[in-house]
Structures are given as C-alpha cells and as structure tokens.
Design an enzyme around this catalytic site. Structure first.
Site, short mmCIF file in Angstrom:
data_model
loop_
_atom_site.label_atom_id
_atom_site.label_comp_id
_atom_site.label_asym_id
_atom_site.label_seq_id
_atom_site.Cartn_x
_atom_site.Cartn_y
_atom_site.Cartn_z
N GLU A 1 0.84 -1.27 -0.02
CA GLU A 1 -0.01 0.02 0.09
C GLU A 1 0.81 1.26 0.01
O GLU A 1 0.59 2.14 0.88
CB GLU A 1 -0.80 -0.15 1.30
CG GLU A 1 -2.01 -1.25 1.07
CD GLU A 1 -2.86 -1.41 2.27
OE1 GLU A 1 -2.75 -0.51 3.28
OE2 GLU A 1 -3.64 -2.20 2.48
N GLU B 1 -6.22 -10.65 -1.33
CA GLU B 1 -7.37 -10.46 -0.07
C GLU B 1 -8.74 -10.49 -0.38
O GLU B 1 -9.37 -9.38 -0.08
CB GLU B 1 -6.75 -9.08 0.74
CG GLU B 1 -5.31 -9.10 1.09
CD GLU B 1 -4.71 -7.93 1.82
OE1 GLU B 1 -5.72 -7.22 2.50
OE2 GLU B 1 -3.72 -7.57 1.95
#
Length: 367
Positions: A152, A257
């Site tokens: 991220e 995810e």
C-alpha cells in the site's frame, strides 16, 4: 443414444466428485488460499483448521508477520507465532506467503524515531529496514515461498503515499526493500501488494512504479491486487483492465485479499484504508440476523462474476487468496464501522460452505 447420455452424465458426476473442494477444482489453474489468524495458527480453532486443510492450497499470515508484531521493540523479535504459521504450511504442503515486510500501518513507532522522539535520518531508517528484512526473510529462507515486500505505497490517484518511509527515505524505500529481501532469500518470489487496484489512477501509478523498478534491475516477481470488493464496486471491467495491465509488465498477478462486503459503505468507494473508522448506526448494519434471499442472490452472482474473470485469465493469475476462512473471522465485521455483521467469505458462521462454493467449483469445470 441413452447409453451415450448415461456415460456423459456419469463422466460429469465423476469430474464433479473429483473436484469437490476448491483446492482440487483449481489445482491445474491457480493456487487458492486463505489468511490464517492466531487462533488457527495455534490450533485452537479446529473447525477452521479442517476447512483450511480440506479446501485451500495456500496460506498467508493475516497479522503475525507484520513488523509491529515481529519486532515490537528494536532488536527484540517475537517469532513464535510466525514460526508456527510456517510450520503449518510445511506440514500440509501449502504455498506459504509472508505478509508483509514494509507497510506504513502496523509498523512499530520506534522504527521511525530516535530517543528524543524525533524522526530518524534517512541512513538510520534504511539500516533499520535492512536489519528487519534480512532478519525476517533470512529466518525463513527456503521455507516461505513468496513475500509481500511492500504494501500500500501508492494512493488512488497514482501518487506515492506520504508515509514515514516515503518522507524520510523518498520513493527509493520501495527499491531498497525489494533489494534487501532478494539479498536475504534470492529464491523467494517478491511482490508488491495494494488495494483499490481497479482505480485507473492507482493502476497507472503502480505500472509506473514497477516499470521504474524493472528499469533499475530490481527483482519484482508479482503484483497483488487486494480483492476487497462490494456488490457494486469496483466495476469488473476496470478490475480486468488492471489485471491485464499488470500482467503486461511480465510479472505474475495475484488476487491477495478477496472478500465481498454486502453492507452499505459510509463513503462512495470501497477501498481498504484501515485508519478510517465511522460511528455505528442501525441503518449501517441492515442484516444482523442473516441475508435476505435477494441479497444472498446478489452475493452469489457477484462472486461468480469475479471467479469467471479469474478463470478467463488463469494464464496470468498464480493465486487467489480469501482474506479469512469463515464470516466470523473477517475484519469486515469491524471495519469501517465496529459492531456490524457482514457475510464476506465463502464459509458461514457455522463453518459450512455457502451454496456459492459448489457453484464456483462447477464453474471451474467449464474452463
């Protein structure tokens, strides 16, 4: 004619029986995985462990390998839970993914500050990164198959997130993290992982970042597309565009995810910025006692739509990982509003497969 139809039906039934689990259904296509929490790693959640062993071929550490867990104080590593996680994967012949080496969230505060609480120098932070990565990756050299090296680091508009890593080191922190991981285990596959990857701005930013790493000779093996999706977001064609763009860089693509929220969002998008939280309201928790048939139908259709996309591009995808085993384990119940009841995974709160699991398995037989 009757004999031919009977043979065809028997053949179909045999194939369905053979592919009766997610693991067997996708074994010739891509790995299918799940995230493991502490109760599962330590053996306390026996029902979830049975599902993991029966249904999945890959595992990822949900929390126990994040830097704040592994090195809460400088030089004091706590490997017990991570060791158990790796041992579980080895004992069950699974693909083992380490998550995550460098992430601005859940990093210990000491990582970025000196004894006076001031930001450390660029040189100090680089050295701390190097020591952490060398220690962690080196400990599991030859045992952990893949690492989410950086998590991220790109915003939805394609710019760099101004994390402490970025502010102190600059964008080179990404290159250095990959270099340190490669030094520690030259055989491990190294990935970049992020959410909202269907956003055009983020797609372009990630492509630029990876191209720059490749031009500098940095080993980067894959890109993880966090699959935190909703019933209406993201647009599946935008998700596909990103999948194709990332594969076009010559790297592997993973959906890392995957979960599907059915709950209303307090903002317009369905990102995964974990620092955001909102107050509880009844209207934001519309299904505390189960899903209405209509919503359940939408849930099933949405999962099938995405798995059809994954199967269409199975030549580009190496792994699909669900972010949790059963609904009660999901972070979605508490984020971005605490106290809600969500139904984002493929197994329900009684640890039973939802009807969509059989549909996904049947769909896999068509590809």
């Amino acid at each position: 004619m009757a004999s031919a139809l009977l043979f065809s039906a028997c053949k179909g039934n045999a194939q369905q029986e053979e592919n009766s689990t997610l693991k067997t259904a996708f074994q010739e296509k891509f790995a299918i995985g799940t995230a493991m929490n502490a109760w599962q790693i330590t053996g306390r959640d026996t029902a979830a462990i049975r599902i993991i062993k029966d249904q999945f071929s890959a595992i990822v550490a949900e929390n126990c390998m994040k830097s704040g867990r592994l090195q809460p104080e400088e030089g004091e590593f706590t490997f017990e839970l991570a060791d158990q996680f790796v041992e579980f994967g080895e004992q069950n012949n699974m693909l083992i993914n380490g998550h995550t080496l460098i992430w601005h969230s859940q990093a210990p505060k000491w990582f970025f500050t000196d004894e006076e609480g001031q930001d450390v120098s660029r040189e100090v932070l680089i050295e701390r990164m190097k020591k952490h990565i060398h220690t962690v990756v080196g400990r599991y050299k030859g045992r952990v198959d893949t690492w989410d090296v950086v998590n991220e680091a790109i915003l939805d508009d394609g710019s760099y997130r101004e994390s402490k890593f970025y502010r102190i080191i600059g964008e080179d922190f990404i290159k250095l993290a990959f270099q340190f991981a490669h030094e520690a285990d030259p055989e491990a596959e190294l990935y970049y992982n992020d959410y909202s990857m269907a956003e055009p701005g983020k797609r372009e930013g990630v492509v630029r970042m990876v191209k720059k790493l490749q031009a500098e000779g940095v080993k980067i093996d894959g890109i993880g597309m966090q699959g935190h999706i909703g019933l209406n977001h993201p647009e599946i064609r935008e998700f596909e565009k990103s999948l194709e763009a990332f594969a076009g860089l010559g790297v592997e693509v993973m959906v890392t995810e995957l979960d599907l929220t059915v709950l209303p969002s307090p903002w317009d998008d369905q990102g995964a910025e974990v620092s955001k939280n909102f107050d509880y309201e009844d209207k934001m928790n519309p299904f505390p006692d189960g899903l209405p048939d209509e919503v359940n139908g939408d849930f099933n259709a949405r999962y099938l739509e995405f798995f059809a996309l994954f199967l269409k591009h199975q030549d580009k995808i190496s792994r699909i990982t669900l972010w949790g085993v059963a609904d009660q384990h999901s972070w979605r119940n508490g984020w971005p509003i605490r106290g809600r009841t969500d139904y984002p995974l493929l197994f329900d709160r009684e640890n039973k497969p939802k009807e969509v699991v059989a549909d996904i398995i049947n769909l896999s037989n068509q590809y």
